[in-house]
Design an enzyme around this catalytic site. Structure first.
Site, PDB file in Angstrom:
ATOM      1  N   LYS A  93      -4.267  -4.734   7.585  1.00 18.73           N
ATOM      2  CA  LYS A  93      -5.078  -5.678   8.009  1.00 18.73           C
ATOM      3  C   LYS A  93      -6.098  -5.209   9.226  1.00 18.73           C
ATOM      4  O   LYS A  93      -7.227  -5.366   9.073  1.00 18.73           O
ATOM      5  CB  LYS A  93      -4.226  -6.728   8.652  1.00 18.73           C
ATOM      6  CG  LYS A  93      -4.809  -8.419   7.905  1.00 18.73           C
ATOM      7  CD  LYS A  93      -3.594  -9.356   8.480  1.00 18.73           C
ATOM      8  CE  LYS A  93      -2.316  -9.645   7.253  1.00 18.73           C
ATOM      9  NZ  LYS A  93      -1.626 -10.603   7.776  1.00 18.73           N
ATOM     10  N   ARG A 107      -1.851 -11.932  14.241  1.00 19.30           N
ATOM     11  CA  ARG A 107      -1.690 -11.750  13.015  1.00 19.30           C
ATOM     12  C   ARG A 107      -0.773 -10.372  12.814  1.00 19.30           C
ATOM     13  O   ARG A 107      -1.244  -9.547  13.655  1.00 19.30           O
ATOM     14  CB  ARG A 107      -2.871 -11.387  12.040  1.00 19.30           C
ATOM     15  CG  ARG A 107      -3.839 -12.818  12.234  1.00 19.30           C
ATOM     16  CD  ARG A 107      -5.227 -12.088  11.485  1.00 19.30           C
ATOM     17  NE  ARG A 107      -4.938 -12.222  10.099  1.00 19.30           N
ATOM     18  CZ  ARG A 107      -5.869 -12.038   9.301  1.00 19.30           C
ATOM     19  NH1 ARG A 107      -7.174 -11.728   9.668  1.00 19.30           N
ATOM     20  NH2 ARG A 107      -5.695 -12.266   7.861  1.00 19.30           N
ATOM     21  N   GLY A 120       3.231 -12.437   3.011  1.00 17.31           N
ATOM     22  CA  GLY A 120       3.921 -13.786   3.620  1.00 17.31           C
ATOM     23  C   GLY A 120       5.234 -13.306   4.665  1.00 17.31           C
ATOM     24  O   GLY A 120       5.772 -14.038   4.853  1.00 17.31           O
ATOM     25  N   MET A 127       5.519 -11.220   7.342  1.00 20.20           N
ATOM     26  CA  MET A 127       5.365 -11.405   8.563  1.00 20.20           C
ATOM     27  C   MET A 127       4.407 -12.574   9.044  1.00 20.20           C
ATOM     28  O   MET A 127       3.840 -13.069   8.291  1.00 20.20           O
ATOM     29  CB  MET A 127       4.839 -10.092   9.293  1.00 20.20           C
ATOM     30  CG  MET A 127       5.372  -8.851   8.704  1.00 20.20           C
ATOM     31  SD  MET A 127       7.048  -8.355   9.143  1.00 20.20           S
ATOM     32  CE  MET A 127       6.655  -7.816  10.661  1.00 20.20           C
ATOM     33  N   ARG A 134      -7.927  -6.218   0.960  1.00 17.57           N
ATOM     34  CA  ARG A 134      -7.051  -5.070   0.688  1.00 17.57           C
ATOM     35  C   ARG A 134      -7.038  -4.958  -0.937  1.00 17.57           C
ATOM     36  O   ARG A 134      -7.688  -5.737  -1.574  1.00 17.57           O
ATOM     37  CB  ARG A 134      -5.667  -5.823   1.089  1.00 17.57           C
ATOM     38  CG  ARG A 134      -5.136  -6.792   0.431  1.00 17.57           C
ATOM     39  CD  ARG A 134      -3.706  -7.324   0.701  1.00 17.57           C
ATOM     40  NE  ARG A 134      -3.510  -8.649   0.195  1.00 17.57           N
ATOM     41  CZ  ARG A 134      -2.660  -9.481   0.788  1.00 17.57           C
ATOM     42  NH1 ARG A 134      -1.869  -9.386   1.740  1.00 17.57           N
ATOM     43  NH2 ARG A 134      -2.638 -10.639   0.212  1.00 17.57           N
ATOM     44  N   HIS A 151       2.085 -17.750  -2.834  1.00 18.25           N
ATOM     45  CA  HIS A 151       3.219 -16.785  -2.667  1.00 18.25           C
ATOM     46  C   HIS A 151       3.888 -16.386  -4.150  1.00 18.25           C
ATOM     47  O   HIS A 151       3.832 -15.412  -4.613  1.00 18.25           O
ATOM     48  CB  HIS A 151       4.248 -17.188  -1.749  1.00 18.25           C
ATOM     49  CG  HIS A 151       5.505 -16.523  -1.472  1.00 18.25           C
ATOM     50  ND1 HIS A 151       6.537 -16.649  -2.319  1.00 18.25           N
ATOM     51  CD2 HIS A 151       5.716 -15.479  -0.877  1.00 18.25           C
ATOM     52  CE1 HIS A 151       7.402 -15.663  -2.046  1.00 18.25           C
ATOM     53  NE2 HIS A 151       6.900 -14.878  -0.999  1.00 18.25           N
ATOM     54  N   SER A 176      17.872  22.123 -25.180  1.00 20.64           N
ATOM     55  CA  SER A 176      17.460  20.832 -24.680  1.00 20.64           C
ATOM     56  C   SER A 176      18.564  20.402 -23.503  1.00 20.64           C
ATOM     57  O   SER A 176      19.542  20.341 -23.862  1.00 20.64           O
ATOM     58  CB  SER A 176      17.399  19.693 -25.911  1.00 20.64           C
ATOM     59  OG  SER A 176      17.358  18.365 -25.407  1.00 20.64           O
ATOM     60  N   CYS A 234      16.586  15.479 -22.750  1.00 13.38           N
ATOM     61  CA  CYS A 234      16.914  14.327 -23.754  1.00 13.38           C
ATOM     62  C   CYS A 234      17.686  13.372 -22.818  1.00 13.38           C
ATOM     63  O   CYS A 234      18.451  12.307 -23.556  1.00 13.38           O
ATOM     64  CB  CYS A 234      17.405  14.757 -25.134  1.00 13.38           C
ATOM     65  SG  CYS A 234      19.001  15.571 -25.034  1.00 13.38           S
ATOM     66  N   TYR A 291       8.789  19.764 -23.352  1.00 17.82           N
ATOM     67  CA  TYR A 291       8.577  18.419 -23.662  1.00 17.82           C
ATOM     68  C   TYR A 291       9.990  17.610 -22.725  1.00 17.82           C
ATOM     69  O   TYR A 291      10.851  18.008 -22.273  1.00 17.82           O
ATOM     70  CB  TYR A 291       8.712  18.111 -25.004  1.00 17.82           C
ATOM     71  CG  TYR A 291       9.973  18.200 -25.841  1.00 17.82           C
ATOM     72  CD1 TYR A 291      11.137  17.285 -25.615  1.00 17.82           C
ATOM     73  CD2 TYR A 291      10.208  19.331 -26.250  1.00 17.82           C
ATOM     74  CE1 TYR A 291      12.168  17.557 -26.295  1.00 17.82           C
ATOM     75  CE2 TYR A 291      11.481  19.972 -26.829  1.00 17.82           C
ATOM     76  CZ  TYR A 291      12.505  18.895 -26.936  1.00 17.82           C
ATOM     77  OH  TYR A 291      13.733  18.910 -27.389  1.00 17.82           O
TER      78      TYR A 291
HETATM   79  P1  ADP Z   1      -0.658 -13.251   5.650  1.00 20.46           P
HETATM   80  O1  ADP Z   1      -0.495 -12.038   5.694  1.00 20.46           O
HETATM   81  O2  ADP Z   1       0.632 -14.272   5.586  1.00 20.46           O
HETATM   82  O3  ADP Z   1      -1.812 -13.563   4.597  1.00 20.46           O
HETATM   83  P2  ADP Z   1      -2.924 -13.562   7.676  1.00 20.46           P
HETATM   84  O4  ADP Z   1      -2.666 -12.975   8.963  1.00 20.46           O
HETATM   85  O5  ADP Z   1      -3.478 -13.001   6.755  1.00 20.46           O
HETATM   86  O6  ADP Z   1      -1.339 -13.712   7.086  1.00 20.46           O
HETATM   87  O7  ADP Z   1      -3.245 -15.184   7.943  1.00 20.46           O
HETATM   88  C1  ADP Z   1      -2.845 -16.264   7.339  1.00 20.46           C
HETATM   89  C2  ADP Z   1      -4.007 -17.164   6.918  1.00 20.46           C
HETATM   90  O8  ADP Z   1      -4.706 -17.451   8.365  1.00 20.46           O
HETATM   91  C3  ADP Z   1      -5.043 -16.454   6.147  1.00 20.46           C
HETATM   92  O9  ADP Z   1      -5.677 -17.532   5.322  1.00 20.46           O
HETATM   93  C4  ADP Z   1      -6.135 -16.104   7.126  1.00 20.46           C
HETATM   94  O10 ADP Z   1      -7.212 -15.918   6.510  1.00 20.46           O
HETATM   95  C5  ADP Z   1      -5.989 -17.121   8.271  1.00 20.46           C
HETATM   96  N1  ADP Z   1      -6.587 -16.521   9.273  1.00 20.46           N
HETATM   97  C6  ADP Z   1      -6.162 -15.366  10.108  1.00 20.46           C
HETATM   98  N2  ADP Z   1      -6.604 -15.264  11.296  1.00 20.46           N
HETATM   99  C7  ADP Z   1      -7.885 -16.275  11.234  1.00 20.46           C
HETATM  100  C8  ADP Z   1      -8.807 -16.461  12.184  1.00 20.46           C
HETATM  101  N3  ADP Z   1      -9.052 -15.627  13.305  1.00 20.46           N
HETATM  102  N4  ADP Z   1      -9.720 -17.554  11.748  1.00 20.46           N
HETATM  103  C9  ADP Z   1      -9.353 -18.197  10.894  1.00 20.46           C
HETATM  104  N5  ADP Z   1      -8.643 -18.088   9.665  1.00 20.46           N
HETATM  105  C10 ADP Z   1      -7.851 -17.014  10.239  1.00 20.46           C
HETATM  106 MG    MG Z   2      -3.471 -12.633   4.638  1.00 21.66          MG
END
Ligand code: ADP
Ligand code: MG
Ligand code: MG
Length: 893
Positions: free
Chosen positions: A25, A95, A104, A106, A339, A461, A774, A841, A861
């Protein structure tokens, strides 16, 4: 040491190449900033800081916090706001971000910096009371669940009750005044549960949130995810702190996620979902089922266009399909994450092929993009359309949801992950049905055939995880009303109980009651093109293990260039033959055995005719009888039972007594090391003789029809020069005899399996007679480790868990030990015969890492089950490309 890297205002200290340090990220937020894409400013605390924290007894390393505060100061300046300021408060998100995306896993905290004073300032500044209190109630919920360990439910139940009382269905309908009161309730919950008031000091909030993110690396669900996905425990996580942008500021605001291409099919079409007046977590957690992206197009066409342009730009920059998160704040677009997008196997191939056609990447990059095992998922079963039509006509559709991950699945309904794991362990096929899924459910999803959720969108998720796992999945099936308490779901006017059978169609989103037949899918054009590229790049041949004409045809269809192993004993078990086989075994002398063996001849010949026809023009390796004879006789205990029941008829008793005596006489202390393989051929030359005759007669007869045959007769389990010499001579004599009788010329080879370590060591001497090798790596692994294949399960799990072994050596070739014998065998064999054909094989022939090894040691092979052929073709291409990229060239090939 530098622990903090800032980004904002079009400039960033980090970039994509710093992934290991800044996490996925953090590094991509920096990269996007540098690209001039609108990203809120912020900074990232490195994984190195995490490592110090973790090693140093959970204390922040020297200098970390000062650097963080300094970066925060810059952030305040950039945003024109101040953290904790009673007039112009800055709010941030905290984050997590590991090196590889762990969706999802962390936790993230949004709206940090709010307290009883700053919330009022936020309301005043935005002139939007509702918005401010919406942020605060969200913040308390998230902070409490991530940092204070209070379950979200403890708060959400109050929100749900409030909505019921107000008679509204969605969060945005709850007025600000009510949210203000709700926030008071939330604070009481915190005080009651923790014994102290909700922390009001923003810097304390920030510090505790950073610690919580650091600590969440070791949360159970994160550990579980790492285990399943083979992610090292010492990578750790970075933490990104960035200025909030607000998607919940009203109707010209919102939040969404999207893929630059369709992650299910790979179609080059923007695939996204949008929720107006909401914050990011709402989409991801599936709290509200989001609208289609067309909703954004309608509401804010300019923003929609801008989003498409950015999506396109990101894809071209990263040269791959991207998964993005975005937020619109009062008509301004911000990107919050990008990503490489998770995708189904089908989409992986389609995207790789399309990107080559669009001249974004070249063929070898495309080939390296698809993990070979993914190809296995393309052979995911689908619901049989004919059978499904009948089911639909009979009114068996229970409900519909969004098709989130392709493929069909049939199984017994379960409502929780633990139960799914339990039932799957006992061999039941299950389908996990839940309101929505969360990371706690991952193991249960893994154990299930398919997943259905009643809430959530196509990027929830459940959807994302299922696509990655190759499991059929339906989400947002609103018609499916789950009652977890009573362990039933209501749908289509019926009540479906736990344990009932349902079928799901991940391609259409339909849920049906009872079983619908599953059929294997067909290869698409993109897959054919992709695999044809693989064929152009690889130098290693790919053959199939196939015992029947049917398997041989299938293998050929999947691209096999020959058969690497026909196991003749499989033909012995057919009901019309087993009696004759037993007669052969029971024969008291050679003459009697000859009679029985003669009766088997036409059956064997017929089998080979079918296989040779199917493999016209390609080599077919046939292994002579290998297993110990007792395998063909009934079990002694069964005989005994029958014997005790039969006391009257004299004749029967006598027959049974003889059979029992034979079974007893064939009993061995260790059959795997007993009278089997070429040892049988040496003591019962008439059995091998019959098989060789059947092979050659079949070859001659199809050759005279114009079929091109290349039989390769293979002697199993050779370990000495004498064994090789005698079986070679016997085989040669019979084969040449048949050729002379029939007057047809058929080129044939006589070779051996190398599966006893001694054979590998004396391979130069063995190759004096053997015309090909083989490697039977199943037996070779068994004999090298001294692990019985049938008993290894007793200790293997412990060995894996304690790290004594990294993999099950019966599925991933042990390159260090068994591989060394393979290397020696090839090298010595080719000393005698430089052009010696060498194959493998064992089960390893379809394992990507093992195929890579086979390429490097210069095998001719690999041979694997028909189903694995595409995996082997791609693995072989990747092996060659990798070897070339490392500048070594293809070893020996
Ligand atoms: P995950 O890894 O679980 O997707 P994220 O860190 O991406 O967690 O964040 C969860 C949600 O919060 C995502 O939809 C992200 O876009 C939103 N988000 C994170 N930081 C901000 C921010 N600074 N302003 C608005 N939304 C945010
Ligand atoms: Mg995210
Ligand atoms: Mg063997």
């Amino acid at each position: 040491m530098k622990f903090v890297y800032s980004f904002g205002g079009g400039k960033a200290e980090g970039s994509s190449v710093m992934r290991n340090l800044l996490g996925g990220k953090g590094c991509e937020l920096a990269e996007m900033t540098n690209l001039g894409i609108p990203v809120p400013p912020g900074f990232t605390i490195t994984t190195q800081a995490w490592a110090h924290y973790n090693r140093g007894g959970r204390r922040f390393p020297e200098g970390l916090w000062d650097q963080a505060l300094e970066a925060l100061g810059r952030l305040e300046k950039a945003a024109g706001l101040a953290f904790g300021d009673p007039q112009r408060p800055l709010l941030v998100s905290v984050r997590s971000g590991a090196r590889v995306s762990m969706p999802g896993m962390m936790e993230t905290v949004l709206n940090l910096g709010l307290n009883d004073r700053t919330v009022e300032a936020l309301a005043a500044r935005t002139k939007n009371e509702r918005f401010a209190w919406d942020c605060y109630r969200r913040f308390i919920t998230m902070f409490s669940s991530v940092v204070l360990g209070i379950r979200r439910d403890a708060f959400e139940e109050h929100l749900t009750a409030l909505k019921t009382r107000l008679g509204v269905a969605t969060d945005p309908e709850v007025p600000g005044e009510e949210l203000r009161k709700l926030t008071e309730v939330y604070k009481d919950v915190v005080a009651a549960r923790t014994g102290s008031p909700f922390p009001q000091e923003p810097q304390e909030q920030l510090e505790r949130a950073v610690r919580a993110v650091f600590d969440s690396w070791y949360a159970n669900k994160a550990t579980e995810y790492r285990r399943i996905h083979d992610i090292p425990a010492d990578w750790g996580t970075a933490v990104t702190i960035m200025a909030m942008v607000y998607g919940n500021l009203g109707e010209t605001s919102g939040t969404g996620v999207g893929f630059t291409r369709d992650p299910r099919t790979g179609e080059a079409q923007f695939y996204a979902e949008f929720l107006a007046n909401a914050q990011g977590e709402d989409v991801v957690a599936g709290i509200r089922t989001p609208e289609h992206i067309d909703d954004l197009k309608r509401r804010m066409p300019a923003i929609y266009e801008e989003l498409l342009t950015i999506a396109d730009r990101l894809e071209r920059h990263y040269k791959d399909m991207q998964d993005i998160e975005f937020t619109v704040q009062a008509g301004t677009l911000y990107l919050l994450q990008t990503r490489s997008g998770k995708r189904s196997a089908r989409a992986a191939v389609r995207v790789a092929v399309d990107l080559v056609h669009e001249a974004v990447i070249d063929q070898h990059t495309a080939l390296l993009r698809v993990p070979p095992r993914e190809l296995g998922k393309l052979f995911l079963p689908v619901l049989d359309p004919a059978d499904k039509e009948i089911a639909v006509a009979a009114g068996r559709i229970l409900g519909r949801g969004l098709p989130a991950a392709p493929g069909g699945a049939v199984g017994h309904v379960v409502f929780d992950a633990d139960h799914a794991v339990e039932l799957a362990r006992s061999g039941q096929k299950v389908i996990l049905v839940r309101p929505e899924t969360s990371p706690e459910d991952v193991a249960g999803m893994y154990a299930s055939e398919g997943i259905v959720t009643s809430r959530g969108g196509r990027t929830s998720h459940a959807a994302v995880v299922a696509v990655g796992m190759g499991k059929s999945c339906i989400v947002g099936a609103n018609d499916v009303v789950v009652d977890e308490e009573r362990r039933v779901f209501m749908a289509g006017g019926r009540t479906v109980r736990e344990g009932d059978l349902i079928s799901i169609d991940g391609d259409t989103g339909e849920v049906l009651v009872d079983e619908v037949r599953l059929i294997p899918p067909m290869l698409t054009d993109e897959i054919r093109v992709f695999l044809s590229w693989a064929d152009n790049y690889r130098s290693l041949g790919v053959r199939a293990n196939a015992d029947t004409p049917e398997d041989a045809r299938k293998a050929r269809e999947f691209g096999a260039e020959g058969i690497g192993l026909v196991r003749t004993e499989h033909m012995f078990f057919a009901p019309d033959r087993i009696a004759i086989v037993r007669e052969m075994i029971m024969a008291s002398d050679t003459a009697a055995r000859h009679v029985a063996v003669k009766k088997l001849l036409p059956f064997q010949r017929e089998d080979f005719v079918g296989i040779f026809r199917a493999m016209d023009g390609l080599p077919v390796t046939i292994r002579l009888l290998d297993p110990p004879l007792h395998e063909f006789l009934p079990k002694y205990t069964d005989l005994l039972e029958e014997y005790t029941r039969l006391d009257a008829q004299h004749m029967e008793r006598e027959r049974l007594e003889a059979l029992m005596a034979k079974v007893r006489s064939l009993q061995e202390a260790n059959p795997m090391l007993g009278h089997r393989g070429c040892r049988l051929g040496i003591t019962f030359p008439e059995i091998y003789g019959m098989q060789v005759r059947a092979i050659m007669e079949a070859a001659c007869s199809v050759a005279s029809e114009g079929v091109q045959v290349e039989p390769e007769i293979m002697i199993p389990l050779t370990g000495t020069v004498g064994e090789m010499r005698i079986t070679y001579e016997q085989t040669k004599k019979v084969a040449d005899g048949v050729l002379a009788e029939s007057g047809v010329t058929v080129p044939y080879l006589i070779g051996t399996m190398i599966e006893v370590p001694r054979a590998a060591l004396i391979a130069d001497a063995i190759a004096r007679d053997a015309e090909f090798f083989s490697f039977g790596t199943n037996d070779l692994t068994q004999l090298t480790f001294g692990y019985s294949r049938d008993d290894v399960a007793k200790f293997l799990p412990d060995y894996l868990q304690k790290g004594i072994l990294q993999h099950d050596p019966f599925s991933v070739l042990d390159q260090e030990g068994v591989g060394e014998l393979v290397r020696i065998g090839i090298e010595r064999g080719r000393r005698t015969r430089p052009d010696l054909k060498v194959g493998i094989c064992g089960e390893h022939g379809g394992d990507p890492a093992s195929v890579d090894f086979c390429h490097r040691v210069g095998m001719t092979y690999v041979s694997c089950s028909p189903f694995m052929i595409p995996i082997a073709r791609l693995s072989a291409a990747q092996a060659r490309i990798r070897a070339r990229n490392m500048g070594e060239g293809a070893a020996g090939a």
